[in-house]
Scaffold this motif. Structure first.
Motif, PDB file in Angstrom:
ATOM      1  N   ASP A  65      -7.771  25.641 -46.014  1.00 31.53           N
ATOM      2  CA  ASP A  65      -7.931  26.455 -47.212  1.00 31.53           C
ATOM      3  C   ASP A  65      -6.742  27.394 -47.364  1.00 31.53           C
ATOM      4  N   GLN A  66      -6.078  27.308 -48.527  1.00 29.28           N
ATOM      5  CA  GLN A  66      -4.933  28.171 -48.821  1.00 29.28           C
ATOM      6  C   GLN A  66      -4.964  28.548 -50.291  1.00 29.28           C
ATOM      7  N   GLN A  67      -4.473  29.734 -50.593  1.00 27.21           N
ATOM      8  CA  GLN A  67      -4.342  30.113 -51.984  1.00 27.21           C
ATOM      9  C   GLN A  67      -3.237  29.285 -52.633  1.00 27.21           C
ATOM     10  N   LEU A  68      -3.491  28.849 -53.858  1.00 27.43           N
ATOM     11  CA  LEU A  68      -2.568  27.966 -54.562  1.00 27.43           C
ATOM     12  C   LEU A  68      -1.149  28.510 -54.583  1.00 27.43           C
ATOM     13  N   GLN A  69      -0.999  29.800 -54.835  1.00 28.72           N
ATOM     14  CA  GLN A  69       0.330  30.395 -54.967  1.00 28.72           C
ATOM     15  C   GLN A  69       1.028  30.570 -53.630  1.00 28.72           C
ATOM     16  N   ASP A  70       0.333  30.310 -52.517  1.00 32.42           N
ATOM     17  CA  ASP A  70       0.947  30.430 -51.198  1.00 32.42           C
ATOM     18  C   ASP A  70       1.399  29.090 -50.632  1.00 32.42           C
ATOM     19  N   VAL A  71       1.123  27.995 -51.319  1.00 30.25           N
ATOM     20  CA  VAL A  71       1.473  26.666 -50.813  1.00 30.25           C
ATOM     21  C   VAL A  71       2.856  26.279 -51.338  1.00 30.25           C
ATOM     22  N   PRO A  72       3.836  26.030 -50.456  1.00 23.56           N
ATOM     23  CA  PRO A  72       5.194  25.686 -50.902  1.00 23.56           C
ATOM     24  C   PRO A  72       5.287  24.238 -51.367  1.00 23.56           C
ATOM     25  N   ASN A  73       4.666  23.968 -52.490  1.00 26.96           N
ATOM     26  CA  ASN A  73       4.645  22.608 -53.033  1.00 26.96           C
ATOM     27  C   ASN A  73       4.348  22.716 -54.522  1.00 26.96           C
ATOM     28  N   SER A  74       4.814  21.751 -55.298  1.00 25.53           N
ATOM     29  CA  SER A  74       4.511  21.716 -56.722  1.00 25.53           C
ATOM     30  C   SER A  74       3.098  21.167 -56.894  1.00 25.53           C
ATOM     31  N   ILE A  75       2.142  22.056 -57.223  1.00 21.50           N
ATOM     32  CA  ILE A  75       0.732  21.692 -57.335  1.00 21.50           C
ATOM     33  C   ILE A  75       0.164  22.234 -58.644  1.00 21.50           C
ATOM     34  N   VAL A  76      -0.575  21.398 -59.343  1.00 19.53           N
ATOM     35  CA  VAL A  76      -1.372  21.832 -60.488  1.00 19.53           C
ATOM     36  C   VAL A  76      -2.828  21.654 -60.107  1.00 19.53           C
ATOM     37  N   ALA A  77      -3.625  22.720 -60.222  1.00 15.02           N
ATOM     38  CA  ALA A  77      -5.026  22.672 -59.808  1.00 15.02           C
ATOM     39  C   ALA A  77      -5.930  22.961 -61.003  1.00 15.02           C
ATOM     40  N   PHE A  78      -7.056  22.252 -61.048  1.00 14.68           N
ATOM     41  CA  PHE A  78      -8.068  22.447 -62.076  1.00 14.68           C
ATOM     42  C   PHE A  78      -9.374  22.812 -61.381  1.00 14.68           C
ATOM     43  N   THR A  79      -9.852  24.034 -61.612  1.00 14.28           N
ATOM     44  CA  THR A  79     -11.103  24.474 -61.019  1.00 14.28           C
ATOM     45  C   THR A  79     -12.277  23.928 -61.831  1.00 14.28           C
ATOM     46  N   ALA A  80     -13.495  24.150 -61.318  1.00  8.95           N
ATOM     47  CA  ALA A  80     -14.689  23.709 -62.040  1.00  8.95           C
ATOM     48  C   ALA A  80     -14.746  24.338 -63.425  1.00  8.95           C
ATOM     49  N   GLN A  81     -14.316  25.602 -63.533  1.00  8.49           N
ATOM     50  CA  GLN A  81     -14.316  26.269 -64.838  1.00  8.49           C
ATOM     51  C   GLN A  81     -13.268  25.654 -65.757  1.00  8.49           C
ATOM     52  N   ASP A  82     -12.093  25.325 -65.220  1.00  8.60           N
ATOM     53  CA  ASP A  82     -11.060  24.658 -66.024  1.00  8.60           C
ATOM     54  C   ASP A  82     -11.572  23.318 -66.552  1.00  8.60           C
ATOM     55  N   ILE A  83     -12.242  22.561 -65.686  1.00  9.67           N
ATOM     56  CA  ILE A  83     -12.758  21.250 -66.066  1.00  9.67           C
ATOM     57  C   ILE A  83     -13.777  21.387 -67.188  1.00  9.67           C
ATOM     58  N   GLU A  84     -14.631  22.405 -67.078  1.00 13.99           N
ATOM     59  CA  GLU A  84     -15.637  22.648 -68.106  1.00 13.99           C
ATOM     60  C   GLU A  84     -14.986  23.086 -69.413  1.00 13.99           C
ATOM     61  N   ASP A  85     -14.052  24.029 -69.329  1.00 12.31           N
ATOM     62  CA  ASP A  85     -13.412  24.573 -70.528  1.00 12.31           C
ATOM     63  C   ASP A  85     -12.648  23.517 -71.308  1.00 12.31           C
ATOM     64  N   ALA A  86     -11.918  22.649 -70.584  1.00 15.85           N
ATOM     65  CA  ALA A  86     -11.076  21.647 -71.242  1.00 15.85           C
ATOM     66  C   ALA A  86     -11.838  20.376 -71.600  1.00 15.85           C
ATOM     67  N   GLY A  87     -13.101  20.262 -71.215  1.00 15.79           N
ATOM     68  CA  GLY A  87     -13.859  19.054 -71.491  1.00 15.79           C
ATOM     69  C   GLY A  87     -13.310  17.842 -70.758  1.00 15.79           C
ATOM     70  N   ILE A  88     -12.875  18.036 -69.514  1.00 18.74           N
ATOM     71  CA  ILE A  88     -12.313  16.930 -68.726  1.00 18.74           C
ATOM     72  C   ILE A  88     -13.440  16.007 -68.286  1.00 18.74           C
ATOM     73  N   ARG A  89     -13.376  14.754 -68.739  1.00 21.00           N
ATOM     74  CA  ARG A  89     -14.418  13.777 -68.432  1.00 21.00           C
ATOM     75  C   ARG A  89     -13.872  12.522 -67.751  1.00 21.00           C
ATOM     76  N   SER A  90     -12.546  12.382 -67.732  1.00 20.41           N
ATOM     77  CA  SER A  90     -11.951  11.172 -67.165  1.00 20.41           C
ATOM     78  C   SER A  90     -10.611  11.512 -66.542  1.00 20.41           C
TER      79      SER A  90
END
Length: 730
Positions: free
Chosen positions: A55-80
């Motif tokens: 477990d690491q905070q996203l901004q502490d990981v030295p890598n190009s990462i895009v993360a979508f939380t459960a709230q992001d998934i709900e807000d954007a209507g991600i279904r696929s």
């Protein structure tokens, strides 16, 4: 439908500006702690990722990462899968041919049909080792993490372009659940549901969830007078058990099943021998509807079983992961993609094709992860995979317009093959805190993969082995409290293998990627914003690419000797006010084919009409140069406990280069989606539209020189879709 790019840009920008101009209200994203409407923190949600097995905070990981939380998934209507890829710079996703098929491209590294993916797909810690497993319904999902750049040291083969980590919701110690559904144009219908709770309080918990989807489709066949992108049914069910008898041991068991029946291969003939100089692949200039007399169909089912056991041993946590997949997919479709009134193969008449794919995968992984709080942290482990894949390919004379001719008709090509492979790997990673601000990370992995192919029921057996050592070095430095800088040298490996027996190119080699990357991860505006930037320069040796030889009904993989890939990623999130959040990203990939280096391939391409001299200096196939995403979300309270949420998502896809000669290029595509929701703590209702500008373009395109036929093939993307969703939580 022809549209000026400037007009489209203005329309998209106007939609986002309209949201920005609204007043102040509730926060647009979830907070770490529950707060009332009058007591809202102005900081962004702190996102925790498990990209490096801890477990690491996203901004502490030295890598190009895009993360979508459960709230992001709900807000954007991600279904696929396609939905979250659209919001990720320098990653593209194209639907093509069969229902489970897809082509994902990450920083110019391309998906190969019926072969290994360019990204490692991990679901609940279990690798999904086949291309057909990537396209999936996303229901009851907790988080999605997209890592870009080679991740070979931890994720091994197939992580040559990156890794995607999907985490579904875990069982809970209290009874909870949800029911949701939706309607969409094309007579689309969707339903999801789930329930979770304890079997034995504080020790044994369960979660059961499922989804169902069907649609009559939106793409019409001009000859048959019916839609061909239908989904008769697509249902999935997933069950999970979590056993935690004490603080040091845990056991997670997971079972999932998916069954689908849908359309297939609704490509349209774009040009023919009558106009061989006509170039295509553009979005608005030459969109042709499918007009074949044989409606394609896909039938598929997938069974996934997995178990994960973890033991805290003090000096390290040991984790053992066992995964099993049984996947079958069959498709039947036209081969000439025409009809009796408009034949394309002349005296050969109407033709059909099909395949039966059966796949069994068994994977095991054992790893040890040291505690997080030490100045020296390490990971060590081993991995083992067995794959059994059989494929039956047939081409047949289409005399009746029925797909049943695959089994009962006159076969002109009948080819079967069994492909087995055994792979194993050893890997490790160490992190050293050189001081309070500097961390050195060293990683390495050795992969070995043995491939065997049996031709026919008891034919000859071919065997090849591929191996690679994949090191990774990362140095990160806290420039300021909210600014992390890093530099990385990383490598990736994708195994080679065999094409179908009896085709012009019978095998292909492995692909290795060497990547140099530098990045900044920053926070600003007192915790209200993040901005992350990464620049990369990579060299691929043995770049794998895919084309079709229709004359032998063959899907062929081959290698380009050297391809250079350069570019950058940038993503941001900024909470403008307590009511409005803006997020997005931009990506650019500049690829260049340096050499072909394969005499047999050059000879084949020349015979197919390809100017191989023009290939040198061209961009790699299916590469999109620019990708931009921009999202705005505004939340306003309607009354106590009820919020109105307005969201707009804009996606720009730049020029897409379909094949290695770059003669067929899709024009830029502008896609705008809108979503309006009413949300309370226990229910929500949403009106939504995707591609509301009704942009017309090809989702996939195969020029004649790479299709083995006297015509180009284009597969239409879905037009504007819209619908309504409902959800109830308990």
């Amino acid at each position: 439908m022809k549209r000026a790019n400037m007009k489209t840009h203005l329309l998209c920008s106007a939609g986002l500006l309209a949201i920005t101009a609204m007043g102040h209200s509730l926060p647009a994203i979830a907070q770490e702690n529950d707060t009332s409407a009058d007591e809202v923190s102005r900081t962004l949600e702190t996102v925790t990722v498990t990209a490096q097995f801890r477990d690491q905070q996203l901004q502490d990981v030295p890598n190009s990462i895009v993360a979508f939380t459960a709230q992001d998934i709900e807000d954007a209507g991600i279904r696929s899968t396609e939905d979250f890829i659209a919001l990720t710079p320098n990653v593209s996703f194209d639907n093509s041919f069969t229902y489970l098929n897809s082509f994902v491209v990450v920083r110019g590294v391309t998906q190969i049909n019926n072969a290994d993916s360019p990204v490692a797909i991990i679901v609940d810690g279990v690798p999904q080792n086949n291309q057909k497993q990537f396209k999936m319904p996303l229901f009851d999902v907790e988080q999605i993490e997209v890592l870009k750049g080679p991740q070979g040291s931890l994720y091994g083969r197939n992580a040559i372009g990156g890794a995607i980590n999907i985490v579904t919701r875990q069982p809970t110690n209290e009874i909870e659940g949800f029911v949701s559904g939706g309607l969409s144009n094309g007579s689309g219908y969707r339903m999801e549901g789930g329930i979770s709770g304890p079997v034995i309080k504080d020790q044994l918990m369960f979660r059961l969830s499922g989804s169902y989807y069907e649609t009559d489709g939106l793409i019409e066949n001009a000859y048959l007078g019916r839609t061909v992108d239908t989904v008769d049914h697509d249902y999935s069910i997933r069950g999970k058990l979590a056993y935690t008898p004490n603080d040091v041991f845990s056991l997670d068991l997971r079972a999932a099943y998916t069954d689908a029946r849908a359309g297939a291969a609704y490509d349209a003939v774009v040009n023919s021998q009558l106009n061989p100089d006509f170039r295509s692949g553009n979005d608005s200039n030459d969109i042709f509807a499918p007009a074949s007399n044989l409606a394609g169909i896909t039938e598929a089912d997938i069974l996934d079983l997995s178990g994960k056991a973890s033991l805290d041993m003090g000096f390290a946590t040991a984790t053992y992961i066992l995964g099993y997949t049984d996947l079958t997919e069959t498709y039947r479709s036209d081969l000439d993609f025409s009809n009796p009134d408009q034949p394309t193969f002349g005296p050969f008449g109407q033709l059909g094709q099909g395949q039966n794919l059966s796949l069994d995968l068994l994977s095991q992984e054992l790893r040890f992860v040291s505690p997080d709080e030490r100045t020296f942290r390490w990971i060590a482990g081993g991995y083992y995979l067995e794959t059994d894949r059989s494929l039956l390919t047939r081409g047949f004379l289409d005399l009746t317009g029925s797909v049943d001719q695959f089994d009962t008709g006159i076969a002109i090509i009948d080819r079967s093959e069994d492909n087995d492979n055994t792979a194993w790997a050893l890997f490790g990673q160490a992190e050293f805190d050189l001081n309070d601000r500097t961390v050195l990370q060293l990683g390495a992995r050795y992969d070995e993969d043995e491939r065997n192919q049996t031709q026919g029921a008891a034919g000859p057996v071919r065997t090849r082995s591929f191996s690679a050592f994949q090191p990774k070095i990362t140095l990160s430095y806290d420039i300021l409290p909210d600014v992390l800088g890093y530099a990385t040298y990383s490598t990736g490996f994708r195994s080679g293998g065999f094409n179908a027996p009896g085709v012009v190119l019978d095998s292909f080699g492995d692909e290795t990627l060497t990547n140099y990357e530098a990045g900044l991860k920053t926070g600003f505006a007192d915790g209200n914003g993040t901005l992350n930037i990464a620049a990369f320069s990579s060299e691929s040796e043995g770049f794998q690419f895919f084309f079709v030889d229709a004359s032998t009904v063959s899907q062929i993989i081959s290698n380009l000797d050297k391809v250079d890939l350069r570019g950058f990623d940038a993503d941001f999130r900024y909470r403008v006010s307590e009511s409005f959040t803006l997020s997005g990203g931009v990506g650019y990939t500049d690829s260049e084919i340096r050499s072909i280096g394969n005499a047999q391939l050059e000879s084949y391409l020349t015979a197919s009409g390809v100017d191989t001299d023009a290939v040198i200096g061209s961009r790699s196939p299916k590469t999109t140069d620019w990708s931009v995403s921009l999202s705005g979300q505004y939340v306003r309270p309607v009354r106590s406990g009820l919020d109105a949420v307005l969201r707009a998502d804009y996606e720009y896809q730049g020029n897409k280069y379909w094949q290695i000669d770059n003669l067929d290029v899709r024009d830029p595509v502008n896609l705008l989606s809108l979503r309006f929701s009413l949300e309370s703590d226990i229910w929500s209702a949403s009106l939504w539209g995707k591609n509301i500008l009704d942009e017309e373009y090809y989702a996939d395109f195969n020029p004649a020189e790479y299709a083995g036929a006297p015509f180009d093939l284009g597969s239409q993307a879905r037009p504007a879709t819209y619908g309504v969703d409902f959800k109830y939580r308990f």
